[in-house]
Design an enzyme around this catalytic site. Structure first.
Site, PDB file in Angstrom:
ATOM      1  N   SER C 103       8.088   3.433   0.669  1.00 27.20           N
ATOM      2  CA  SER C 103       6.871   4.003   0.093  1.00 27.20           C
ATOM      3  C   SER C 103       6.749   5.507   0.277  1.00 27.20           C
ATOM      4  CB  SER C 103       5.632   3.294   0.659  1.00 27.20           C
ATOM      5  OG  SER C 103       5.346   3.736   1.947  1.00 27.20           O
ATOM      6  N   LYS C 146      -4.221   3.471   4.071  1.00 32.07           N
ATOM      7  CA  LYS C 146      -3.630   4.791   3.922  1.00 32.07           C
ATOM      8  C   LYS C 146      -4.679   5.832   3.518  1.00 32.07           C
ATOM      9  CE  LYS C 146       1.097   3.355   2.735  1.00 32.07           C
ATOM     10  NZ  LYS C 146       2.059   3.116   1.629  1.00 32.07           N
TER      11      LYS C 146
END
Lengths: 198, 198, 198
Positions: C103, C146
């Site tokens: 990611s 996040k």
């Protein structure tokens, strides 16, 4: 996943240069397999790369076969520097089937020489035998199962190690009558049978 | 962590050169996947680098595909030395999903040739099949699941191995009516279907 | 040993060229992390070296990002041969903390381009997203965690994959009001947001 467990027992419709039929022996019986060799590129120093989910013994067997083929070629055709100046890729389908053992030795040497000399192999011929670095041919297991698999695949001639002669003699007459056999004690014998006298 | 388990069954909006749709088969069903190839840099000697969490069999399959593509290109377009003179990177998204097996062989050859010849692939075409070093196409598993996944993704044409013909015939009529199929026995057949006669 | 378990959620006081803030997701929540790139030396052939206790998937992700950055740069600035002619070192602090996953892909591409183009990145910007070899941006997990970590760190703008749009929409209004978001479907979208139109 899902790939057939063993190569189909079927002859190549056309056998290109660099392809030779070998014979394998597994817990489920014998089967044919093909050694495929392809020229990848020219190079300052020739080399061998290999694929086909080979175990350590088979990888070493391929290295031995490559050394034997280079030495043999330098004697039989000193002007032929194909193996010295090319990267050659050797593969044994099918890619998902683990393979191991030294018994494809003479088959690999023959496939490499077929490619290097640009000579096709008779497609109804199969062979099995370990080869040593100096070209001796050593006996292998499963002769009966291998010859039966060759017969199923339409093979008409097999090359086997001289020290497997007793195994051959124990086969059914029906099999022996329909299959020509050549016994090899060194790779020279294999070469004579496959490529004839120069 | 947290990445979707399988690639989305979705066609690239535009398929760039070097990208071809393959078909995968897992315990959870079939899915589409993409092979992406990119030219990284020129080089004295061309080479292949690969990523995509591939297992050993799939890595070998990529090496085989690279040799097949080089040989095929040297025959079909002798003046095209792209693969001889470039580092090519082959990737299979998604990066966190483990992948293995030989069944993306013909897809990888096609992606490499698409890049080398700078020709895009029809985006509604998908394919599956193991390839051997001399270009034979071997059967693979999961045809039914793969074709269903292709259909879900909007694919209109699939290329599958000739030895999977029976699997195709066993599919529902409804599926077969809406999907064009081409059977391949060698990579030449794949090439004809994808790139047409030169 | 003894290193803090996660990178400090703190913005670099000054963000040098080659440094970009990414977002990570662990079982303990989200956190920020930095991708650092440094020119090591000139070279005949550019290359990437990497450190930061990365797992296999993340190492492959760095390789993919390097290929993407080289290709992107060769298109966006054909005269810029920085990546072709330099050894670049990519590191992800902290060195004792294991990291993995794909990611950070778009973050690594951006850090490499920032270094190559000698352009600093806006320090209140963070991003997360897998990148494929041809520049598609794939969705990632842990968007909520996040974005919360980004907010704690003082970030004012995030770039996330378009296929994570639903995750964004499910965030609390309070968070969305104080954070600008850009959705990316390809790396071009990331580039536009970070570096603007050339």
């Amino acid at each position: 996943i899902g790939a057939p467990l063993f190569p189909k027992d079927k002859i190549f419709e056309t056998t290109p240069e660099g392809v030779v039929m070998g014979l394998a022996w597994t817990s489920l019986g014998g089967s044919t397999l093909f050694i495929e060799c392809l020229q990848v590129s020219t190079a300052e120093k020739g080399n061998l790369q290999m694929t086909g989910k080979m175990g350590e013994v088979m990888k070493e067997s391929a290295e031995i076969s490559y050394s034997v083929a280079r030495k043999f070629l330098s004697r039989a055709s000193p002007e032929n520097n194909f193996l010295e100046k090319n990267i050659v890729h050797l593969h044994i389908p099918e890619g998902a089937v683990p393979k191991d053992g030294p018994s494809a030795g003479i088959t690999m040497v023959t496939a490499l020489l077929s490619l290097a000399m640009n000579k096709k192999i008779e497609k109804k011929l199969a062979m099995t035998g370990e080869v040593t670095l100096t070209g001796k041919v050593l006996p292998v297991g499963g002769i009966k199962e291998k010859v039966l698999a060759a017969q199923r695949a339409g093979v008409e001639q097999v090359i086997i190690p001289i020290d497997n002669k007793r195994d051959w003699e124990e086969l059914d007459e029906q099999i022996k009558e329909n299959m020509h056999v050549s016994f090899a004690s060194t790779y020279d014998d294999v070469y004579q049978t496959v490529f004839g006298s120069n």
